[in-house]
Motif scaffolding. Structure first.
Motif, PDB file in Angstrom:
ATOM      1  N   ALA A 186     -51.351 -28.030  -2.089  1.00  0.00           N
ATOM      2  CA  ALA A 186     -50.063 -27.882  -2.963  1.00  0.00           C
ATOM      3  C   ALA A 186     -48.957 -28.493  -1.890  1.00  0.00           C
ATOM      4  O   ALA A 186     -48.220 -29.401  -2.754  1.00  0.00           O
ATOM      5  CB  ALA A 186     -49.716 -26.567  -3.232  1.00  0.00           C
ATOM      6  N   ALA A 187     -49.324 -28.518  -0.701  1.00  0.00           N
ATOM      7  CA  ALA A 187     -48.010 -28.942   0.231  1.00  0.00           C
ATOM      8  C   ALA A 187     -48.443 -30.281   0.461  1.00  0.00           C
ATOM      9  O   ALA A 187     -47.275 -31.222   0.516  1.00  0.00           O
ATOM     10  CB  ALA A 187     -48.321 -28.118   1.332  1.00  0.00           C
ATOM     11  N   VAL A 188     -49.555 -31.055   0.579  1.00  0.00           N
ATOM     12  CA  VAL A 188     -49.714 -32.428   0.725  1.00  0.00           C
ATOM     13  C   VAL A 188     -50.075 -33.306  -0.334  1.00  0.00           C
ATOM     14  O   VAL A 188     -50.129 -34.484  -0.193  1.00  0.00           O
ATOM     15  CB  VAL A 188     -50.907 -32.437   1.958  1.00  0.00           C
ATOM     16  N   GLY A 189     -50.604 -32.742  -1.448  1.00  0.00           N
ATOM     17  CA  GLY A 189     -50.776 -33.334  -2.809  1.00  0.00           C
ATOM     18  C   GLY A 189     -52.502 -33.628  -2.664  1.00  0.00           C
ATOM     19  O   GLY A 189     -53.175 -33.705  -1.490  1.00  0.00           O
ATOM     20  N   GLU A 190     -52.897 -34.048  -3.709  1.00  0.00           N
ATOM     21  CA  GLU A 190     -54.345 -34.294  -3.994  1.00  0.00           C
ATOM     22  C   GLU A 190     -54.941 -35.302  -2.857  1.00  0.00           C
ATOM     23  O   GLU A 190     -56.102 -34.938  -2.366  1.00  0.00           O
ATOM     24  CB  GLU A 190     -54.866 -34.565  -5.436  1.00  0.00           C
ATOM     25  N   ASP A 191     -54.447 -36.487  -3.141  1.00  0.00           N
ATOM     26  CA  ASP A 191     -54.874 -37.398  -2.421  1.00  0.00           C
ATOM     27  C   ASP A 191     -54.967 -37.277  -0.785  1.00  0.00           C
ATOM     28  O   ASP A 191     -55.991 -37.445   0.043  1.00  0.00           O
ATOM     29  CB  ASP A 191     -54.109 -38.947  -2.496  1.00  0.00           C
ATOM     30  N   ALA A 192     -53.813 -36.880  -0.362  1.00  0.00           N
ATOM     31  CA  ALA A 192     -53.808 -36.207   1.153  1.00  0.00           C
ATOM     32  C   ALA A 192     -54.835 -35.207   1.615  1.00  0.00           C
ATOM     33  O   ALA A 192     -55.364 -35.094   2.613  1.00  0.00           O
ATOM     34  CB  ALA A 192     -52.481 -35.988   1.447  1.00  0.00           C
ATOM     35  N   GLN A 202     -56.881 -25.414  -9.161  1.00  0.00           N
ATOM     36  CA  GLN A 202     -55.998 -24.557  -8.552  1.00  0.00           C
ATOM     37  C   GLN A 202     -56.100 -23.201  -9.153  1.00  0.00           C
ATOM     38  O   GLN A 202     -55.902 -22.028  -8.700  1.00  0.00           O
ATOM     39  CB  GLN A 202     -54.479 -25.127  -8.516  1.00  0.00           C
ATOM     40  N   ALA A 203     -56.180 -23.178 -10.725  1.00  0.00           N
ATOM     41  CA  ALA A 203     -56.400 -22.003 -11.319  1.00  0.00           C
ATOM     42  C   ALA A 203     -57.454 -21.233 -11.041  1.00  0.00           C
ATOM     43  O   ALA A 203     -57.422 -19.789 -11.105  1.00  0.00           O
ATOM     44  CB  ALA A 203     -56.285 -22.291 -12.941  1.00  0.00           C
ATOM     45  N   VAL A 204     -58.532 -21.771 -10.813  1.00  0.00           N
ATOM     46  CA  VAL A 204     -59.884 -21.054 -10.292  1.00  0.00           C
ATOM     47  C   VAL A 204     -59.610 -20.234  -8.973  1.00  0.00           C
ATOM     48  O   VAL A 204     -59.974 -19.471  -8.732  1.00  0.00           O
ATOM     49  CB  VAL A 204     -61.154 -22.110 -10.222  1.00  0.00           C
TER      50      VAL A 204
END
Length: 439
Positions: free
Chosen positions: A179-185, A276-278
């Motif tokens: 959540a902090a850095v984003g999916e790609d990072a 994230q939900a899982v």
């Protein structure tokens, strides 16, 4: 002597032993199950990016399984020296090995950077993790159980409660980083952060563990016996039936554990739930599991280990047919409910009492080895079941989970048969020379 009349120093050591076992288990399983979560949502894309997605998932679960295959080796190695030299020394060593290997995973180059050497390095470090956790559990349980003078099921259960706490911590670390850095990072470098944080937990754990004394049961045996036989020989020669039954007793708990904490992660994303939900559902259910493990373990002090484990196995055999339809529903609330019921309520009935049960099954002179072997060999079910279930899914095109439910039910029946073949152990005296319990 009850805990209320025990000398203050005994009470202090019991509290330190329980805290050390809980924290040590939390750290070990943070590292060990961080890998489990990462294998379901990251490693197939980072270390096996050259493979078809379905095959990559199987390969990722395969590396996950190697840790479980290595656990019995750790149980034999550290069990041997734990029975000869003491529980405390081995626990400091296992914690150090786990923390260092997890830190190195965080530094490991990906397949895109060094090709095939990346998954090889991943597997080698996973083996070290497996050897470490294979030696950790038996010693941690014995530190609590052998210091306890009453309510052994309750005090020993804090070691097992550390496992879902490790799940909570590892999933929070992964999901928080994502959540902090984003999916790609996150896929590029962010996934490394939770592994690198292992070194901080290691420092805390070693400080707490260094303040715990050796157990009275071990010290008594050390003074009274030369212990000439190898502990593993003593277990295999004197208690082979007990060892086999102990493996069967734990199998269903481990298969269910891995189904609920690893396989359902990948399956939930596959059927349309957000990653994230899982992870959030897993976090909630793991927090509930901590309470469930302690609750059912305390109940086993009152009602016995056998009734609690037997009831859990029978309920889980039925629940396996309910679990996947709840996940398939597409509802996030039902997904959370499925995991909370499975991991937070039913699974702890089978898993919680195992800490005291395995301790009580074996003789003092070979208890570390016997408890570790029984527990870790049954733990192979957790390592191999996600791989088996993923292959079942691939073979059926991913359209049916009925075979998976029947497989889980079969393991539960096996556990029920094995627990019925053992005598009740909850009233055993751990300081006695022999604790032969099989019927």
């Amino acid at each position: 002597m009850s805990s209320s009349t025990a000398p203050p120093q005994n009470q202090i050591q019991l509290r330190r032993a329980v805290a050390s076992s809980f924290l040590g288990s939390l750290i070990e399983y943070y590292d060990f199950l961080l890998y489990a979560t990462a294998s379901a949502v990251v490693f197939n894309r980072v270390f096996f990016s050259n493979l078809d997605p379905a095959v990559a998932t199987i390969a990722s679960f395969g590396t996950f399984a190697t840790g479980y295959l290595a656990r019995p080796v750790g149980g034999v190695i550290f069990g041997h020296f734990g029975d000869r030299l003491g529980r405390k020394r081995m626990l400091i060593l296992t914690m150090t090995l786990m923390g260092v290997s997890s830190f190195l995973i965080g530094l490991l180059p990906t397949y895109a950077q060094i090709g095939g050497a990346a998954p090889v390095g991943l597997i080698l470090l996973r083996v070290v993790q497996g050897i470490s956790v294979g030696g950790e559990w038996g010693g941690a349980v014995l530190m609590s159980a052998e210091h306890a003078t009453s309510r052994r099921g309750l005090w020993a259960s804090f070691t097992n409660a550390g496992a879902p706490c490790g799940v909570v911590l590892s999933t929070l670390a992964l999901s928080g980083t994502a959540a902090a850095v984003g999916e790609d990072a996150f896929l590029s470098w962010g996934w490394r952060i939770p592994f690198l944080l292992s070194v901080v937990l290691l420092a805390i754990g070693l400080f707490v563990r260094s303040r715990v004394d050796e157990t009275p049961a071990f010290l008594a045996v050390k003074q009274a016996s030369a212990r000439k036989r190898l502990p593993v020989v003593a277990v295999l020669r004197d208690q082979p039936r007990t060892l086999l039954l102990s493996i069967g007793v734990g199998l269903a708990a481990f298969v269910a554990q891995s189904t609920l904490t690893t396989f359902v992660l990948a399956y939930g994303v596959q059927v349309g739930h957000g990653r994230q939900a899982v992870l959030n559902s897993l976090t909630v259910s793991s927090a509930c599991a901590v309470i469930g493990i302690i609750w059912w373990s305390a109940a086993s002090d009152r009602f016995g280990r056998r009734p609690i484990v037997l009831a859990g196995a029978l309920v889980m055999a039925v629940y396996g047919f309910v679990l996947f339809p709840l996940v398939d529903s597409g509802s996030g609330a039902l997904l959370t409910l499925a995991l909370v019921l499975g991991q937070g309520v039913i699974h702890p009935m089978m898993y919680g009492p195992l800490a005291a049960l395995y301790t009580e099954l074996f003789d003092t002179e070979s208890r570390y080895t016997g408890a570790s072997l029984g527990y870790q060999l049954s733990g192979l079910g957790a390592g191999l079941s996600p791989l088996l279930f993923a292959e079942m899914q691939r073979a059926t095109g991913g359209h049916s989970t009925v075979a998976i439910s029947w497989t889980l039910a079969g393991f539960c029946v096996l556990t029920a048969v094995c627990i019925l073949a053992l005598k009740e152990t909850s009233r055993r005296d751990l300081t006695s020379a022999k604790t032969v319990v099989s019927a």
